[in-house]
Scaffold this motif. Structure first.
Motif, PDB file in Angstrom:
ATOM      1  N   SER A 111       0.828  -1.210   0.000  1.00  0.00           N
ATOM      2  CA  SER A 111       0.000   0.000   0.000  1.00  0.00           C
ATOM      3  C   SER A 111       0.857   1.253   0.000  1.00  0.00           C
ATOM      4  CB  SER A 111      -0.938  -0.002   1.209  1.00  0.00           C
ATOM      5  OG  SER A 111      -1.782  -1.126   1.205  1.00  0.00           O
ATOM      6  N   PHE A 112       1.903   1.256   0.833  1.00  0.00           N
ATOM      7  CA  PHE A 112       2.782   2.427   0.909  1.00  0.00           C
ATOM      8  C   PHE A 112       3.572   2.597  -0.384  1.00  0.00           C
ATOM      9  CE2 PHE A 112       3.320   2.894   5.813  1.00  0.00           C
ATOM     10  CZ  PHE A 112       1.948   2.826   5.967  1.00  0.00           C
ATOM     11  N   GLU A 113       4.113   1.488  -0.895  1.00  0.00           N
ATOM     12  CA  GLU A 113       4.920   1.566  -2.109  1.00  0.00           C
ATOM     13  C   GLU A 113       4.071   1.934  -3.319  1.00  0.00           C
ATOM     14  OE1 GLU A 113       8.473  -1.554  -0.854  1.00  0.00           O
ATOM     15  OE2 GLU A 113       6.941  -2.189  -2.289  1.00  0.00           O
ATOM     16  N   ARG A 114       2.829   1.505  -3.330  1.00  0.00           N
ATOM     17  CA  ARG A 114       1.946   1.810  -4.461  1.00  0.00           C
ATOM     18  C   ARG A 114       1.736   3.318  -4.621  1.00  0.00           C
ATOM     19  NH1 ARG A 114      -3.680   2.454  -4.955  1.00  0.00           N
ATOM     20  NH2 ARG A 114      -4.409   2.004  -7.088  1.00  0.00           N
ATOM     21  N   LEU A 115       1.615   4.039  -3.507  1.00  0.00           N
ATOM     22  CA  LEU A 115       1.448   5.493  -3.591  1.00  0.00           C
ATOM     23  C   LEU A 115       2.619   6.134  -4.343  1.00  0.00           C
ATOM     24  CD1 LEU A 115       0.160   6.397  -0.012  1.00  0.00           C
ATOM     25  CD2 LEU A 115      -1.182   6.337  -2.121  1.00  0.00           C
ATOM     26  N   LEU A 116       3.818   5.627  -4.107  1.00  0.00           N
ATOM     27  CA  LEU A 116       5.000   6.196  -4.761  1.00  0.00           C
ATOM     28  C   LEU A 116       5.151   5.698  -6.201  1.00  0.00           C
ATOM     29  CD1 LEU A 116       7.473   5.917  -1.763  1.00  0.00           C
ATOM     30  CD2 LEU A 116       6.447   8.001  -2.669  1.00  0.00           C
ATOM     31  N   LYS A 117       4.729   4.473  -6.457  1.00  0.00           N
ATOM     32  CA  LYS A 117       4.853   3.945  -7.819  1.00  0.00           C
ATOM     33  C   LYS A 117       3.830   4.566  -8.756  1.00  0.00           C
ATOM     34  CE  LYS A 117       6.891  -0.518  -6.577  1.00  0.00           C
ATOM     35  NZ  LYS A 117       6.700  -1.987  -6.505  1.00  0.00           N
ATOM     36  N   VAL A 118       2.614   4.775  -8.233  1.00  0.00           N
ATOM     37  CA  VAL A 118       1.596   5.470  -9.036  1.00  0.00           C
ATOM     38  C   VAL A 118       2.011   6.923  -9.202  1.00  0.00           C
ATOM     39  CG1 VAL A 118      -0.815   6.215  -9.092  1.00  0.00           C
ATOM     40  CG2 VAL A 118      -0.243   3.889  -8.377  1.00  0.00           C
ATOM     41  N   GLY A 119       2.469   7.523  -8.094  1.00  0.00           N
ATOM     42  CA  GLY A 119       3.100   8.835  -8.157  1.00  0.00           C
ATOM     43  C   GLY A 119       2.215   9.997  -8.552  1.00  0.00           C
ATOM     44  N   ARG A 120       0.894   9.896  -8.277  1.00  0.00           N
ATOM     45  CA  ARG A 120       0.007  10.988  -8.673  1.00  0.00           C
ATOM     46  C   ARG A 120      -0.412  11.852  -7.485  1.00  0.00           C
ATOM     47  NH1 ARG A 120      -2.135   6.589 -11.717  1.00  0.00           N
ATOM     48  NH2 ARG A 120      -1.623   6.757 -13.922  1.00  0.00           N
ATOM     49  N   GLN A 121      -0.867  11.237  -6.406  1.00  0.00           N
ATOM     50  CA  GLN A 121      -1.347  11.961  -5.240  1.00  0.00           C
ATOM     51  C   GLN A 121      -0.831  11.283  -3.968  1.00  0.00           C
ATOM     52  OE1 GLN A 121      -2.939  14.755  -5.467  1.00  0.00           O
ATOM     53  NE2 GLN A 121      -3.799  14.763  -7.519  1.00  0.00           N
ATOM     54  N   ASN A 122      -0.790  12.042  -2.891  1.00  0.00           N
ATOM     55  CA  ASN A 122      -0.516  11.505  -1.553  1.00  0.00           C
ATOM     56  C   ASN A 122       0.813  10.766  -1.449  1.00  0.00           C
ATOM     57  OD1 ASN A 122      -2.923  12.451  -0.276  1.00  0.00           O
ATOM     58  ND2 ASN A 122      -4.077  10.858  -1.329  1.00  0.00           N
ATOM     59  N   THR A 123       1.837  11.356  -1.996  1.00  0.00           N
ATOM     60  CA  THR A 123       3.164  10.739  -1.917  1.00  0.00           C
ATOM     61  C   THR A 123       3.987  11.261  -0.736  1.00  0.00           C
ATOM     62  OG1 THR A 123       4.092  12.433  -3.388  1.00  0.00           O
ATOM     63  CG2 THR A 123       3.264  10.412  -4.418  1.00  0.00           C
ATOM     64  N   ASP A 124       3.542  12.336  -0.089  1.00  0.00           N
ATOM     65  CA  ASP A 124       4.368  13.007   0.916  1.00  0.00           C
ATOM     66  C   ASP A 124       4.762  12.093   2.074  1.00  0.00           C
ATOM     67  OD1 ASP A 124       4.129  15.197  -0.642  1.00  0.00           O
ATOM     68  OD2 ASP A 124       2.904  16.376   0.735  1.00  0.00           O
ATOM     69  N   ILE A 125       3.799  11.349   2.614  1.00  0.00           N
ATOM     70  CA  ILE A 125       4.092  10.548   3.806  1.00  0.00           C
ATOM     71  C   ILE A 125       5.016   9.373   3.490  1.00  0.00           C
ATOM     72  CG2 ILE A 125       3.068   9.144   5.653  1.00  0.00           C
ATOM     73  CD1 ILE A 125       0.607  11.022   5.487  1.00  0.00           C
ATOM     74  N   PRO A 126       4.747   8.550   2.474  1.00  0.00           N
ATOM     75  CA  PRO A 126       5.703   7.472   2.181  1.00  0.00           C
ATOM     76  C   PRO A 126       7.069   7.974   1.723  1.00  0.00           C
ATOM     77  CG  PRO A 126       3.953   7.523   0.530  1.00  0.00           C
ATOM     78  CD  PRO A 126       3.529   8.438   1.638  1.00  0.00           C
ATOM     79  N   LEU A 127       7.128   9.225   1.247  1.00  0.00           N
ATOM     80  CA  LEU A 127       8.430   9.784   0.864  1.00  0.00           C
ATOM     81  C   LEU A 127       9.346   9.983   2.067  1.00  0.00           C
ATOM     82  CD1 LEU A 127       7.803  12.497  -1.897  1.00  0.00           C
ATOM     83  CD2 LEU A 127       9.401  10.584  -1.995  1.00  0.00           C
ATOM     84  N   GLU A 128       8.788   9.994   3.260  1.00  0.00           N
ATOM     85  CA  GLU A 128       9.604  10.155   4.466  1.00  0.00           C
ATOM     86  C   GLU A 128      10.377   8.882   4.796  1.00  0.00           C
ATOM     87  OE1 GLU A 128       7.323  11.547   7.791  1.00  0.00           O
ATOM     88  OE2 GLU A 128       6.072  12.834   6.543  1.00  0.00           O
ATOM     89  N   ILE A 129       9.976   7.767   4.199  1.00  0.00           N
ATOM     90  CA  ILE A 129      10.624   6.482   4.484  1.00  0.00           C
ATOM     91  C   ILE A 129      11.909   6.365   3.668  1.00  0.00           C
ATOM     92  CG2 ILE A 129      10.323   3.975   4.421  1.00  0.00           C
ATOM     93  CD1 ILE A 129       7.283   4.487   4.566  1.00  0.00           C
ATOM     94  N   GLU A 130      12.925   5.778   4.255  1.00  0.00           N
ATOM     95  CA  GLU A 130      14.191   5.577   3.536  1.00  0.00           C
ATOM     96  C   GLU A 130      13.944   4.902   2.193  1.00  0.00           C
ATOM     97  OE1 GLU A 130      17.133   3.403   5.669  1.00  0.00           O
ATOM     98  OE2 GLU A 130      17.974   5.178   6.624  1.00  0.00           O
ATOM     99  N   GLY A 131      14.500   5.464   1.152  1.00  0.00           N
ATOM    100  CA  GLY A 131      14.338   4.911  -0.182  1.00  0.00           C
ATOM    101  C   GLY A 131      13.111   5.425  -0.908  1.00  0.00           C
ATOM    102  N   GLY A 132      12.343   6.301  -0.272  1.00  0.00           N
ATOM    103  CA  GLY A 132      11.127   6.819  -0.892  1.00  0.00           C
ATOM    104  C   GLY A 132      11.397   7.606  -2.152  1.00  0.00           C
ATOM    105  N   GLU A 133      12.406   8.446  -2.104  1.00  0.00           N
ATOM    106  CA  GLU A 133      12.741   9.264  -3.266  1.00  0.00           C
ATOM    107  C   GLU A 133      13.154   8.403  -4.449  1.00  0.00           C
ATOM    108  OE1 GLU A 133      12.773  12.928  -5.025  1.00  0.00           O
ATOM    109  OE2 GLU A 133      12.496  12.706  -2.864  1.00  0.00           O
ATOM    110  N   ALA A 134      13.956   7.381  -4.182  1.00  0.00           N
ATOM    111  CA  ALA A 134      14.419   6.487  -5.253  1.00  0.00           C
ATOM    112  C   ALA A 134      13.246   5.728  -5.871  1.00  0.00           C
ATOM    113  CB  ALA A 134      15.453   5.505  -4.707  1.00  0.00           C
TER     114      ALA A 134
END
Length: 526
Positions: A111-134
């Motif tokens: 669920s957390f990784e999907r927010l970053l892989k879709v990359g459209r909305q609500n990425t701020d919180i999972p971006l705080e996790i190590e490796g989020g930016e990558a």
């Protein structure tokens, strides 16, 4: 006129009582003015009614004795490392999704990784996790800082300490989905049968621009809700909503969508004992660009704060249904400071400050940029503030921009000023303090251009303070500096969100943050 309204009300209540007798037991009927666009939190920052009811999060923020508290939900327990960076979680036993698939730690990771892989909305919180930016950039396949120990235990390591992380995890954006289901369906967020969660309800129907239906999830792990079925009608016309409620066709009505005159003459007069309200838990504010030739002078900014008649706004725009805000951390949020002084309405004092700054003859002029998608209330407040400023010799011209153009202009860092509402979606001061003052990029991205880098660094560091009392003390000290010394933000008010319960409803607890979206399980039927 009053006699006619009273007769209409009596007739409507009579018809409503008759209609209520034939309604399906356990059914809740409500209405919204606009249809949703998606049921997927990865695609929206607004359409949360279905995710709130169909999905769960690790934590939920709920009102307890009138105060918002972050409570364990799917997370049964957790601990935090001494440096505040690593969180270790244990999931609740026996939770299954509505299709019978068991909840596992891998579902949370997905669920957390999907927010970053879709990359459209609500990425701020999972971006705080190590490796989020990558992961967001496509340079990695998974979150480095998310480690699954077994089906019920996992750890999350953040790039930097954040004492408000569990509050962030209660945000609707952090809804947990089933990885196994997601691998098999193609219509998640669009097709009801494909949109699976572990919450108290299942979405069974969505007819675009007409209605959507929720039914009780028989596999739900929590208490059985009083409401067994929910039908949400899409009814754009507020007058029609009003008539349907009074005739007993709706069990709950959002009074924010109705004309204030009708609310005052019909609901507050004849149904006051059925009105439930909660603060919006946000703040309507005026932002000023400190790189503007006039607004860079703190005396000018302070004069603006003194020139705005907030009490008149509360009465004129909200018919008294609002709370004056004096700072940045709004009423209802952990860390709110009731003792903060804020700005007193003092137009004469404002004129003296302007004269002291060398602007006694009305030389000051700047633009208030208005987003055309703003609420009617914000647009009315813009006009009111502009008139207040004109009365002390400041010419503030309102210029309207279509939403995307407004965002682009604000992002350049060159917007003179704007009026907006900031609504909190998790119960922590960082939600607003860090967003606006936590970095030079944040400040410039909202055309604030706050100049004190020491304060910016302190705001950023405040998130890492693990001791709650010390963290609250620091946030309140920073807020006092930003408001009373620097006049970096002009707070106005937060409006109350009013609902009215129909004859079939015994009690209703609105969303803690005043969202129009609500938990159907927080409605108790008679």
């Amino acid at each position: 006129m009053k006699k006619w309204l009273s007769l209409l009300l009596v007739l409507a209540l009579f018809l409503g009582s008759a209609a209520a007798e034939s309604v399906e037991p356990g059914l809740l009927r409500a209405a919204v003015r606009y249809d949703i666009s998606t049921m997927d939190v990865a695609e929206t920052t607004d359409n949360y009614l279905i995710p709130l009811n169909v999905m769960d999060r690790l934590f939920e923020t709920r009102l307890v004795d009138g105060k918002a508290q972050v409570l364990n939900s799917l997370a049964a327990d957790y601990s935090v490392s001494e440096d505040g960076r690593t969180y270790r979680f244990t999931l609740r036993d026996g939770v299954v999704f509505s299709n019978g698939s068991p909840l596992t730690a891998s579902d949370v990771q997905f669920s957390f990784e999907r927010l970053l892989k879709v990359g459209r909305q609500n990425t701020d919180i999972p971006l705080e996790i190590e490796g989020g930016e990558a992961l967001l950039k496509g340079e990695a396949d998974s979150l480095k800082g998310f480690q699954v120990e077994d089906d019920t235990r996992f750890t999350i390591t953040l790039t930097e300490p954040n004492a408000g992380f569990t509050a962030e995890l209660s945000s609707p954006a952090m809804s947990i989905v089933d990885a196994e289901t997601m691998a098999q369906v193609t219509g998640f967020g669009k097709v009801p049968a494909d949109t699976i969660g572990s919450g108290p309800y299942i979405v069974t129907e969505w007819v675009a621009n007409d209605h959507y239906t929720l039914v009780q999830n028989e596999r739900y792990w929590g208490p059985e809700p009083s409401v067994k079925k929910v039908i949400i009608r899409v009814e754009p016309d507020a007058g029609t909503q009003n008539l349907k409620f009074q005739s007993g066709e709706l069990d709950l009505i959002d009074l924010e969508s109705l004309d204030s005159a009708i609310v005052a003459s019909v609901y507050k007069t004849g149904m006051a004992d059925r009105i439930v309200s909660t603060p919006r838990v946000g703040v309507i504010f005026m932002m000023m660009n400190e790189e503007n030739e006039f607004l860079k002078d703190v005396r000018v900014r302070r004069a603006i704060g003194m020139a705005v008649n907030v009490d008149a706004v509360i009465q004129g725009v909200f018919m008294g249904d609002a709370i004056r805000e004096k700072g940045i951390i709004p009423t209802g949020i952990w860390g709110h400071n009731d003792a903060l002084e804020g700005f007193a309405y003092d137009p004469e004092g404002a004129r003296k400050l302007l004269a002291e700054a060398g602007y006694a003859d009305g030389q000051i002029h700047f633009e208030i940029s208005m987003d055309t998608s703003s609420s009617t209330a914000v647009q009315l407040i813009c006009a009111s503030v502009s008139q207040n400023l004109e009365a002390v010799g400041i010419r503030a011209e309102i210029v309207s921009y279509e939403h995307s153009a407004w965002l682009a202009h604000r992002g350049t860092g060159k917007m003179d000023s704007f009026m907006a509402t900031w609504s909190m979606d998790y119960n922590d001061p960082a939600n607003v303090m860090y967003t606006f003052f936590g970095s030079e990029a944040n400040s410039k991205g909202r055309s604030l251009n706050y100049a004190d880098t020491d304060i910016i660094h302190r705001v950023a560091a405040a998130r890492a303070i693990v001791d709650d009392a010390a963290r609250m003390q620091e946030y309140q000290a920073l807020e006092e500096k930003l408001i009373q010394e620097d006049a970096a933000w002009i707070p106005l008010c937060t409006n109350l969100h009013l609902y009215c319960m129909g004859d079939r409803v015994a009690s209703f607890a609105p969303h803690w943050a005043g969202f129009s979206d609500f938990y159907a399980a927080d409605v108790v039927l008679k």
